[in-house]
Design an enzyme around this catalytic site. Structure first.
Site, PDB file in Angstrom:
ATOM      1  N   SER A  17       0.760  -1.029  -0.161  1.00 31.53           N
ATOM      2  CA  SER A  17       0.195   0.031  -0.061  1.00 31.53           C
ATOM      3  C   SER A  17       0.858   1.195   0.006  1.00 31.53           C
ATOM      4  O   SER A  17       1.794   1.209  -0.826  1.00 31.53           O
ATOM      5  CB  SER A  17      -1.057   0.015   1.201  1.00 31.53           C
ATOM      6  N   HIS A  44      -2.509  -0.919  -3.408  1.00 31.75           N
ATOM      7  CA  HIS A  44      -3.634  -0.112  -3.287  1.00 31.75           C
ATOM      8  C   HIS A  44      -3.534   0.970  -3.980  1.00 31.75           C
ATOM      9  O   HIS A  44      -2.432   1.601  -3.959  1.00 31.75           O
ATOM     10  CB  HIS A  44      -3.869   0.150  -1.937  1.00 31.75           C
ATOM     11  N   ASP A 137      -4.542  -5.002   5.708  1.00 26.31           N
ATOM     12  CA  ASP A 137      -4.939  -5.698   4.567  1.00 26.31           C
ATOM     13  C   ASP A 137      -3.826  -6.802   4.335  1.00 26.31           C
ATOM     14  O   ASP A 137      -2.625  -6.429   4.500  1.00 26.31           O
ATOM     15  CB  ASP A 137      -5.001  -4.783   3.386  1.00 26.31           C
TER      16      ASP A 137
END
Length: 196
Positions: A17, A44, A137
């Site tokens: 991310s 992401h 995540d």
């Protein structure tokens, strides 16, 4: 539990991310063009903006890099990048499924969805690598990977721009190796070499 995989080659999933572009570049950079594994990249991304991630990574590795397509096939020695506003599933023997993410989170694309489906389709040949990023995540997805016999690496705190994702992964107690960014590429090569 060790899942029986239809694949005859390993699949490496790189998930990241915030701070991920630099981390992904450093991991992919040293990988050889003849890597005997398929590579999936889930970073992401803002679904409302056009992403240049695939083009940027293609300039930074010897491996061919392309955007994942629905129904596409995983092949060793190639990198597939999950497109913005889609989730990627590994659906069956070396096939890709893409889902629209919708307007609301979870994180997009979801590392958890990718890793859970990778786990059940690739079994012991799955390698999840959790790189820099905020949030948690991948924490659920790596549980699936290990449950099905796969392996997990995570970036260490000292080299992570944001330690949320790798820290959450490490906190499960399931990560095989916690590595500085500069060592992850070699660790991937060594790991996948055991299957060739």
């Amino acid at each position: 539990m060790t899942a029986v995989s239809p694949l005859r080659f390993p699949v490496v999933a790189l998930v990241a991310s915030a701070g991920g572009l630099d981390a992904l570049s450093q991991v992919l950079g040293p990988l050889p063009a003849d890597l005997p594994a398929a590579v999936l990249v889930a970073q992401h991304l803002d679904p409302s903006r056009t992403s240049q991630l695939t083009a940027i990574l293609a300039r930074r590795t010897a491996l061919p890099v392309g955007e994942a397509a629905d129904g596409g096939e995983l092949v060793p020695g190639a990198v597939l990048v999950v497109p913005a506003a889609r989730h990627l599933l590994v659906t069956s023997a070396a096939r890709i499924g893409l889902l629209d993410t919708g307007a609301l989170p979870p994180a997009r694309p979801s590392a958890d969805l990718l890793l859970a489906t990778l786990a059940v389709t690739c079994g012991a040949r799955a390698l999840a690598v959790v790189l820099t990023g905020r949030g948690t995540d991948a924490q659920i997805g790596i549980r699936a990977v290990v449950h099905c016999g796969g392996t997990v690496f995570a970036q260490d705190e000292g080299t992570s721009a944001h330690f949320g994702m790798p820290g959450a992964a490490i906190g499960t107690g399931l990560v095989r190796a916690v590595l500085p960014l500069a060592e992850i590429g070699k660790a991937i090569v060594d790991h996948v070499g055991r299957y060739s």
